[in-house]
Write a protein that holds these residues in place. Structure first.
Motif, short mmCIF file in Angstrom:
data_model
loop_
_atom_site.label_atom_id
_atom_site.label_comp_id
_atom_site.label_asym_id
_atom_site.label_seq_id
_atom_site.Cartn_x
_atom_site.Cartn_y
_atom_site.Cartn_z
N GLY A 130 0.79 -1.23 0.00
CA GLY A 130 0.00 0.00 0.00
C GLY A 130 0.82 1.27 0.00
N ARG A 131 2.13 1.15 -0.18
CA ARG A 131 3.01 2.32 -0.14
C ARG A 131 3.50 2.69 -1.54
NH1 ARG A 131 7.07 0.46 4.79
NH2 ARG A 131 5.47 0.16 6.40
N PRO A 132 3.93 3.93 -1.71
CA PRO A 132 4.59 4.26 -2.98
C PRO A 132 5.82 3.40 -3.18
CG PRO A 132 4.05 6.24 -1.74
CD PRO A 132 3.80 5.08 -0.82
N LEU A 133 6.08 3.01 -4.41
CA LEU A 133 7.22 2.15 -4.69
C LEU A 133 8.53 2.90 -4.50
CD1 LEU A 133 5.99 0.37 -7.96
CD2 LEU A 133 5.88 -0.49 -5.60
N ASN A 134 9.49 2.25 -3.88
CA ASN A 134 10.81 2.86 -3.78
C ASN A 134 11.47 2.84 -5.17
OD1 ASN A 134 12.21 0.37 -4.30
ND2 ASN A 134 12.09 -0.18 -2.14
N PRO A 135 12.60 3.54 -5.36
CA PRO A 135 13.20 3.61 -6.69
C PRO A 135 13.52 2.25 -7.31
CG PRO A 135 14.17 5.29 -5.28
CD PRO A 135 13.31 4.43 -4.40
N SER A 136 13.93 1.29 -6.49
CA SER A 136 14.27 -0.03 -7.01
C SER A 136 13.04 -0.75 -7.56
CB SER A 136 14.94 -0.86 -5.92
OG SER A 136 15.40 -2.09 -6.42
#
Length: 334
Positions: free
Chosen positions: A104-110
């Protein structure tokens, strides 16, 4: 060509093999009577970097055009490499990601890079993730991810095919070094490297995770791939800096300094720990004077392309011409 017509050959991606082998003149190693070579596996392919090519290529061939499902954490280099391979080869990829709280969180750069490359991300709770190799759990994961026909690649890419693929790394280093050293996550690269080096040479692994479990894993991988132990290898588990994805100011300072000295990008989670460990061992007298060490550079910094730190750009730029004359490429003799 794969059955779905996605690609004609992995060779179409034009990997740079054998990867370059460069000598680095570093007075800290020289004072200890040690010669340092860098095995630049980070230059094999711009997106399938380092041991990722060596481990993924045989598995992608075995997949024969089927979807590929694999596993990793939120910052997994392996997931990014698999996703990139899918985009380049026209293959469907699915990444099973450790930690359902991430869904449910924004995706990290990876993970954002994985998604941009077309990988479908399937988040699972950590308890289930730990049991992912159990047949019933794996079957349920495949159903939940809508990938029951997928070719499954284990976490880190380390399986029989990957270990056999990494044997070529050792073969490329035969006759060029006394010790070949590599940072270890799941142990597949070291297992293959040691098998390929040949007699009279040894392989050294620097684990980037704590826990002391890799000896058992590497033995099992070699038994599965080759029928028993192969090569002379050992581990030094003192340089994980607290575990995977953990670094700290001392390691950061060391990595930035190495970049300044040699204009070589230093990936922090694996490569920096390897080079730090090798220098520490050299200063401890662990290597006899006259020893030649080949350090396998398995990756590049992520997410941004590497540039020298602002405070060191002038020094790095002024040193490049002299570095070119000092860094002797010996890949032509391989």
């Amino acid at each position: 060509m794969f059955d779905n017509g996605a690609v004609t050959s992995l060779d179409a991606l034009q990997p740079r093999l054998p990867s370059p082998l460069e000598e680095i003149v570093d007075e800290r190693f020289a004072r200890c009577g040690v010669r340092l070579l860098l095995k630049r596996d980070d230059l094999i392919h711009p997106e399938l970097i380092g041991n990722k090519w060596r481990k993924l290529a045989p598995n992608l061939t075995a997949a024969a055009g089927r979807p590929v499902l694999t596993f990793g954490g939120a910052y997994s280099n392996h997931l990014r490499a698999t996703a990139a391979a899918g985009r380049l080869l026209g293959l469907e990829t699915v990444g099973v990601v450790r930690g359902d709280e991430l869904a449910g969180r924004p995706l990290n750069p990876s993970l954002a890079r994985c998604a941009a490359d077309g990988m479908r991300l399937h988040f699972v709770d950590r308890s289930t993730y730990r049991r992912k190799t159990e047949p019933d759990v794996l079957a349920a994961l495949l159903r939940e991810a809508g990938a029951e026909e997928a070719y499954v690649v284990p976490e880190g890419g380390s399986n029989i095919r990957a270990v056999r693929g990494c044997r070529a790394l050792g073969e490329e280093l035969r006759g060029h070094c006394d010790v070949a050293a590599v940072a270890c996550g799941t142990g597949g690269t070291l297992a293959g490297l040691a098998a390929g080096l040949g007699p009279g040479r040894r392989a050294l692994g620097v684990p980037v995770l704590k826990g002391g479990f890799l000896t058992r894993e590497i033995r099992a991988l070699q038994h599965a791939a080759f029928g028993g132990p192969r090569g002379d290898w050992s581990l030094d588990d003192r340089f994980h800096f607290g575990g995977y994805a953990r670094t700290g100011p001392e390691l950061e300072s060391f990595a930035a300094d190495f970049e300044d000295r040699h204009a070589v990008p230093v990936e922090r989670l694996y490569v920096a720990k390897l080079l730090y460990g090798l220098l520490t061992l050299a200063e401890e007298g662990a290597f006899a004077r006259g020893t030649t060490i080949a350090a396998v550079i398995t990756g590049r910094p992520f997410p941004a392309p590497w540039t020298p730190h602002p405070s060191s750009r002038k020094a790095a730029a002024s040193s490049r011409s002299s570095l070119r004359s000092r860094a002797r490429s010996i890949s032509s003799s391989m």
